[in-house]
Enzyme design. Structure first.
Site, PDB file in Angstrom:
ATOM      1  N   ASN A 162       0.858  -1.184   0.000  1.00 17.20           N
ATOM      2  CA  ASN A 162       0.000   0.000   0.000  1.00 17.20           C
ATOM      3  C   ASN A 162       0.901   1.243   0.000  1.00 17.20           C
ATOM      4  OD1 ASN A 162      -2.206   1.948   1.765  1.00 17.20           O
ATOM      5  ND2 ASN A 162      -2.809   0.903  -0.076  1.00 17.20           N
ATOM      6  N   GLY A 218       6.180   8.132   0.965  1.00 16.68           N
ATOM      7  CA  GLY A 218       7.253   7.802   1.908  1.00 16.68           C
ATOM      8  C   GLY A 218       8.008   6.550   1.470  1.00 16.68           C
ATOM      9  N   HIS A 219       7.254   5.513   1.089  1.00 14.74           N
ATOM     10  CA  HIS A 219       7.906   4.281   0.624  1.00 14.74           C
ATOM     11  C   HIS A 219       8.696   4.538  -0.669  1.00 14.74           C
ATOM     12  CE1 HIS A 219       4.248   2.481   2.701  1.00 14.74           C
ATOM     13  NE2 HIS A 219       5.234   1.872   3.314  1.00 14.74           N
ATOM     14  N   GLN A 237       3.217  -9.701  13.401  1.00 15.99           N
ATOM     15  CA  GLN A 237       3.370  -8.430  14.116  1.00 15.99           C
ATOM     16  C   GLN A 237       2.042  -7.750  14.435  1.00 15.99           C
ATOM     17  OE1 GLN A 237       5.721  -6.833  10.678  1.00 15.99           O
ATOM     18  NE2 GLN A 237       4.711  -4.914  11.168  1.00 15.99           N
ATOM     19  N   LYS A 249       9.868   7.186  10.670  1.00 13.63           N
ATOM     20  CA  LYS A 249       8.532   7.315  11.270  1.00 13.63           C
ATOM     21  C   LYS A 249       8.321   6.199  12.292  1.00 13.63           C
ATOM     22  CE  LYS A 249       3.699   7.174  10.620  1.00 13.63           C
ATOM     23  NZ  LYS A 249       3.494   5.716  10.700  1.00 13.63           N
ATOM     24  N   SER A 276       1.324   7.642   6.197  1.00 15.48           N
ATOM     25  CA  SER A 276       1.131   6.291   6.714  1.00 15.48           C
ATOM     26  C   SER A 276      -0.007   5.644   5.939  1.00 15.48           C
ATOM     27  CB  SER A 276       0.753   6.358   8.200  1.00 15.48           C
ATOM     28  OG  SER A 276       0.186   5.122   8.603  1.00 15.48           O
ATOM     29  N   SER A 277       0.128   4.341   5.709  1.00 13.72           N
ATOM     30  CA  SER A 277      -0.959   3.634   5.024  1.00 13.72           C
ATOM     31  C   SER A 277      -2.239   3.710   5.850  1.00 13.72           C
ATOM     32  CB  SER A 277      -0.576   2.172   4.807  1.00 13.72           C
ATOM     33  OG  SER A 277       0.599   2.113   4.036  1.00 13.72           O
TER      34      SER A 277
HETATM   35  O1  PAF Z   1       7.509  -1.018   8.697  1.00 16.81           O
HETATM   36  C1  PAF Z   1       6.930  -1.962   8.115  1.00 16.81           C
HETATM   37  O2  PAF Z   1       6.290  -1.772   7.079  1.00 16.81           O
HETATM   38  C2  PAF Z   1       6.997  -3.364   8.699  1.00 16.81           C
HETATM   39  O3  PAF Z   1       7.012  -3.326  10.083  1.00 16.81           O
HETATM   40  C3  PAF Z   1       8.185  -4.182   8.166  1.00 16.81           C
HETATM   41  C4  PAF Z   1       9.522  -3.559   8.539  1.00 16.81           C
HETATM   42  C5  PAF Z   1       8.091  -4.293   6.646  1.00 16.81           C
HETATM   43  C6  PAF Z   1       8.147  -5.591   8.744  1.00 16.81           C
HETATM   44  O4  PAF Z   1       6.972  -6.244   8.436  1.00 16.81           O
END
Ligand code: PAF
Length: 275
Positions: A28, A32-33, A57, A144, A180-181
Site C-alpha cells: 500500500n 514515503g515508501h 506483528q 517514522k 502512513s498507510s
Molecule cells: O515497517 C513496516 O512496514 C513493517 O514493520 C516491516 C519492517 C516491513 C516488517 O513487516
C-alpha cells in the site's frame, strides 16, 4: 522489474547480485515508501522491495485483515525504481508455524510495545527472515517507525549481520501529517484533526530547544492537550535517540515520540531534537 512470489525464484534471481539495497514494506505504498526506494536506487545496483503483510506483528484485535493490500498498484509505482518486488504469500514466509522468534530487550515492551504486545518480536522475526532471504548489503527503513528502526539496528549489531541500516527522514503531507498507510482509515474530520499530532510534538521540541528540561511535565502537558481535543493518547515520551532510553539531564540528542488514536485509527509520530 520482476515480481517474485517464491523463495526459490528469489534465490535464483539474486544469486549473482553483489550490491543489493533492500526496502522492506507491507505494501500500500505511498510517497514515503517511494522515497525509500529512490534512496535505495542511489545506493545499490539491485533494488529489492518486499511487500508482505506480516501476521506475526499484528495483535488479535488489530487490523491485519483490513490492512490495505494493493499489490498491482504498488508494482506500478515501483516501475523504474525497483529491480525485484518480493511479494510472498503467508504460506511461503511461514511454511510451518513459526515457533522460534527473535527475543528482544525490554525496550521492545515500552512505548508502542506497551500497547502492542509482541509487535516488535513479530517485526524483528520477519525482518531477520527477510534479511536471510534477500541478503542485502544495505537496508532502508523510515524514521517514522523510530522504535522499529532502533530495534532493528540493535538486532543487526548484536547478531553481526553484515548489513548497513539506513534511517530515512519521515515523509509528511503538506500540513505536516506523517505519511502512513493507516491515514486512509481517517474520516474527513479526523484527517483535519490529525495534523495536531505533529504540531503537539513540534511544541514539545520548541520547549526543549528553549531550555525546558522537565521531561515528565512536558510529556504530561502534551498528552493532556491531545486528550482535550478528543484523542485517546497512548503515550507522549521524550527519549534518547541512541537507544530510546530515558534521557539523563544534559542529554543533547533527544527524540519526542507519541502514539494516539483518533476514533479507531492509531497514529504514531516522532521528532528528533538536537540541543
Ligand atoms: O515497517 C513496516 O512496514 C513493517 O514493520 C516491516 C519492517 C516491513 C516488517 O513487516
Amino acid at each position: 522489474m520482476q515480481l517474485i512470489h517464491t523463495v526459490s525464484e528469489l534465490h535464483a534471481r539474486l544469486a549473482n547480485e553483489k550490491a543489493i539495497a533492500f526496502v522492506p514494506t507491507m505494501g500500500n505504498l505511498h510517497e514515503g515508501h517511494i522515497e525509500l526506494a529512490r534512496m535505495a536506487r542511489k545506493r545499490g545496483t539491485c533494488i529489492v522491495v518486499s511487500i508482505f503483510v506480516n501476521p506475526l506483528q499484528f495483535g488479535p484485535n488489530e487490523d491485519f485483515d483490513k490492512y490495505p493490500r494493493t499489490l498491482e498498484a504498488d508494482c506500478v509505482k515501483l516501475q523504474g525504481l525497483a529491480d525485484v518486488v518480493f511479494a510472498p504469500a503467508v504460506s511461503e514466509m511461514y511454511p510451518a508455524k513459526q515457533t522460534i522468534y527473535v527475543e528482544l530487550p525490554p525496550i521492545a515492551n515500552e512505548l508502542c510495545g506497551e500497547f502492542r504486545s509482541g509487535h516488535f518480536r513479530g517485526v524483528a522475526t520477519v525482518v531477520l527472515k527477510l534479511f536471510n532471504l534477500v541478503q542485502p548489503q544495505i537496508a532502508i527503513f523510515g524514521k517514522k517507525d523510530y522504535q522499529q528502526l532502533a530495534i532493528i539496528r540493535q538486532m543487526v549489531t548484536q547478531f553481526n549481520l553484515p548489513i548497513e541500516i539506513i534511517g530515512a527522514e519521515t515523509s509528511r503531507a503538506a500540513d505536516g501529517l506523517a505519511l502512513s498507510s493507516r491515514n486512509q482509515y481517517l474520516s474527513a474530520d479526523e484527517r483535519t484533526e490529525a495534523v495536531y499530532l505533529s504540531q503537539t510534538l513540534a511544541k514539545v521540541r520548541e520547549s526543549l530547544v528553549g531550555g525546558a528540561n522537565g521531561y515528565a511535565a512536558l510529556e504530561a502537558e502534551a498528552g493532556a492537550a491531545l486528550a482535550k481535543r478528543g484523542w485517546q493518547v497512548e503515550y507522549v515520551a521524550i527519549r534518547r535517540q541512541s537507544d530510546l532510553g530515558i534521557p539523563v539531564e544534559g542529554e543533547r540528542k533527544l527524540v519526542v515520540l507519541a502514539a494516539a488514536c483518533l476514533g479507531k485509527t492509531r497514529l504514531i509520530d516522532n521528532l528528533e531534537v538536537c540541543l
